[in-house]
Design a protein around this motif. Structure first.
Motif, PDB file in Angstrom:
ATOM      1  N   ARG A 112       0.835  -1.214   0.000  1.00 48.28           N
ATOM      2  CA  ARG A 112       0.000   0.000   0.000  1.00 48.28           C
ATOM      3  C   ARG A 112       0.863   1.255   0.000  1.00 48.28           C
ATOM      4  NH1 ARG A 112      -3.505   0.082   4.731  1.00 48.28           N
ATOM      5  NH2 ARG A 112      -2.319  -1.658   5.537  1.00 48.28           N
ATOM      6  N   THR A 113       1.972   1.218   0.723  1.00 50.62           N
ATOM      7  CA  THR A 113       2.873   2.369   0.744  1.00 50.62           C
ATOM      8  C   THR A 113       3.510   2.591  -0.618  1.00 50.62           C
ATOM      9  OG1 THR A 113       3.347   1.931   3.074  1.00 50.62           O
ATOM     10  CG2 THR A 113       4.892   3.357   1.895  1.00 50.62           C
ATOM     11  N   ALA A 114       3.925   1.512  -1.273  1.00 51.42           N
ATOM     12  CA  ALA A 114       4.541   1.636  -2.597  1.00 51.42           C
ATOM     13  C   ALA A 114       3.556   2.190  -3.611  1.00 51.42           C
ATOM     14  CB  ALA A 114       5.080   0.282  -3.055  1.00 51.42           C
ATOM     15  N   ILE A 115       2.305   1.750  -3.543  1.00 50.37           N
ATOM     16  CA  ILE A 115       1.271   2.258  -4.454  1.00 50.37           C
ATOM     17  C   ILE A 115       0.996   3.726  -4.150  1.00 50.37           C
ATOM     18  CG2 ILE A 115      -1.155   2.048  -5.111  1.00 50.37           C
ATOM     19  CD1 ILE A 115      -0.865  -0.977  -4.675  1.00 50.37           C
ATOM     20  N   ALA A 116       0.957   4.065  -2.844  1.00 50.16           N
ATOM     21  CA  ALA A 116       0.686   5.453  -2.461  1.00 50.16           C
ATOM     22  C   ALA A 116       1.816   6.387  -2.899  1.00 50.16           C
ATOM     23  CB  ALA A 116       0.496   5.539  -0.949  1.00 50.16           C
ATOM     24  N   LYS A 117       3.035   5.879  -2.982  1.00 48.10           N
ATOM     25  CA  LYS A 117       4.159   6.686  -3.464  1.00 48.10           C
ATOM     26  C   LYS A 117       4.085   6.923  -4.966  1.00 48.10           C
ATOM     27  CE  LYS A 117       7.746   5.368  -0.159  1.00 48.10           C
ATOM     28  NZ  LYS A 117       9.046   4.676  -0.044  1.00 48.10           N
ATOM     29  N   GLY A 118       3.210   6.194  -5.642  1.00 48.99           N
ATOM     30  CA  GLY A 118       3.054   6.365  -7.079  1.00 48.99           C
ATOM     31  C   GLY A 118       3.980   5.494  -7.911  1.00 48.99           C
ATOM     32  N   GLN A 119       4.521   4.437  -7.314  1.00 44.25           N
ATOM     33  CA  GLN A 119       5.387   3.550  -8.082  1.00 44.25           C
ATOM     34  C   GLN A 119       4.554   2.757  -9.087  1.00 44.25           C
ATOM     35  OE1 GLN A 119       7.671   1.159  -5.400  1.00 44.25           O
ATOM     36  NE2 GLN A 119       8.958   2.871  -4.774  1.00 44.25           N
ATOM     37  N   PRO A 120       5.118   2.459 -10.243  1.00 42.61           N
ATOM     38  CA  PRO A 120       4.382   1.679 -11.234  1.00 42.61           C
ATOM     39  C   PRO A 120       4.074   0.276 -10.709  1.00 42.61           C
ATOM     40  CG  PRO A 120       6.447   2.520 -12.143  1.00 42.61           C
ATOM     41  CD  PRO A 120       6.426   2.869 -10.704  1.00 42.61           C
ATOM     42  N   HIS A 121       2.983  -0.289 -11.198  1.00 46.11           N
ATOM     43  CA  HIS A 121       2.572  -1.623 -10.733  1.00 46.11           C
ATOM     44  C   HIS A 121       3.637  -2.670 -11.021  1.00 46.11           C
ATOM     45  CE1 HIS A 121      -1.372  -0.567  -9.358  1.00 46.11           C
ATOM     46  NE2 HIS A 121      -1.646   0.056 -10.503  1.00 46.11           N
ATOM     47  N   ARG A 122       4.330  -2.514 -12.121  1.00 49.17           N
ATOM     48  CA  ARG A 122       5.385  -3.472 -12.467  1.00 49.17           C
ATOM     49  C   ARG A 122       6.484  -3.471 -11.390  1.00 49.17           C
ATOM     50  NH1 ARG A 122       7.283  -3.549 -18.386  1.00 49.17           N
ATOM     51  NH2 ARG A 122       6.576  -5.665 -18.447  1.00 49.17           N
ATOM     52  N   ARG A 123       6.851  -2.312 -10.901  1.00 45.47           N
ATOM     53  CA  ARG A 123       7.873  -2.223  -9.859  1.00 45.47           C
ATOM     54  C   ARG A 123       7.347  -2.755  -8.530  1.00 45.47           C
ATOM     55  NH1 ARG A 123      12.638  -0.331  -8.336  1.00 45.47           N
ATOM     56  NH2 ARG A 123      12.856   0.784  -6.366  1.00 45.47           N
ATOM     57  N   VAL A 124       6.089  -2.468  -8.228  1.00 48.54           N
ATOM     58  CA  VAL A 124       5.503  -2.957  -6.974  1.00 48.54           C
ATOM     59  C   VAL A 124       5.502  -4.484  -6.960  1.00 48.54           C
ATOM     60  CG1 VAL A 124       3.398  -3.063  -5.591  1.00 48.54           C
ATOM     61  CG2 VAL A 124       4.106  -0.898  -6.609  1.00 48.54           C
ATOM     62  N   VAL A 125       5.106  -5.079  -8.064  1.00 45.45           N
ATOM     63  CA  VAL A 125       5.068  -6.539  -8.136  1.00 45.45           C
ATOM     64  C   VAL A 125       6.481  -7.113  -8.138  1.00 45.45           C
ATOM     65  CG1 VAL A 125       4.452  -8.502  -9.601  1.00 45.45           C
ATOM     66  CG2 VAL A 125       2.823  -6.661  -9.253  1.00 45.45           C
ATOM     67  N   GLY A 126       7.359  -6.563  -8.963  1.00 49.38           N
ATOM     68  CA  GLY A 126       8.706  -7.113  -9.102  1.00 49.38           C
ATOM     69  C   GLY A 126       9.575  -6.934  -7.883  1.00 49.38           C
ATOM     70  N   VAL A 127       9.550  -5.752  -7.305  1.00 47.15           N
ATOM     71  CA  VAL A 127      10.461  -5.469  -6.203  1.00 47.15           C
ATOM     72  C   VAL A 127       9.858  -5.871  -4.865  1.00 47.15           C
ATOM     73  CG1 VAL A 127      11.648  -3.625  -4.952  1.00 47.15           C
ATOM     74  CG2 VAL A 127      11.620  -3.615  -7.442  1.00 47.15           C
ATOM     75  N   HIS A 128       8.630  -5.505  -4.631  1.00 48.52           N
ATOM     76  CA  HIS A 128       8.050  -5.709  -3.302  1.00 48.52           C
ATOM     77  C   HIS A 128       7.395  -7.075  -3.136  1.00 48.52           C
ATOM     78  CE1 HIS A 128       8.931  -1.597  -2.216  1.00 48.52           C
ATOM     79  NE2 HIS A 128       8.438  -1.216  -3.374  1.00 48.52           N
TER      80      HIS A 128
END
Length: 110
Positions: free
Chosen positions: A10-26
């Motif tokens: 939720r924090t990564a999405i709230a920061k505005g990171q792309p979904h690809r980065r949220v899935v890949g990194v987090h």
């Protein structure tokens, strides 16, 4: 992806990171830890099962070699191969432990 309840997602999405980065990194890095643990610890069972399988089905490989040498009572060869397999298992355990630090930044070896 919006239904994930984990705080770090939720924090990564709230920061505005792309979904690809949220899935890949987090998500993938956190979900890879149990998979790596299972594969690393299951290696010993796979090697033990290879001895029986290759011996029964007469397949040429490390397991078949151990099986034949046990049947022929060649103790030195069996000891050498088992020592080699133990070293492979120890190296795999070391690799798994080092991968923990790569996948989870909270884990550090001092």
């Amino acid at each position: 992806l919006r239904d994930v309840a984990a705080d770090f997602v939720r924090t990564a999405i709230a920061k505005g990171q792309p979904h690809r980065r949220v899935v890949g990194v987090h998500l993938l890095r956190n979900s890879a830890i149990p998979v790596i643990t299972f594969l690393g610890t299951d290696l010993g069972s796979l090697m033990g099962g290879a001895i029986v399988t290759e011996g029964v089905f007469n397949i040429n490989g490390i397991g078949g070699l151990i099986f034949r040498n046990v049947a022929e009572k060649e103790g030195y060869m069996v000891t050498t191969i088992v020592t080699l397999l133990v070293l492979v298992y120890l190296v795999m355990s070391l690799i798994v432990d080092l991968l923990y630090a790569v996948l989870d930044p909270r884990i550090r070896y001092d």
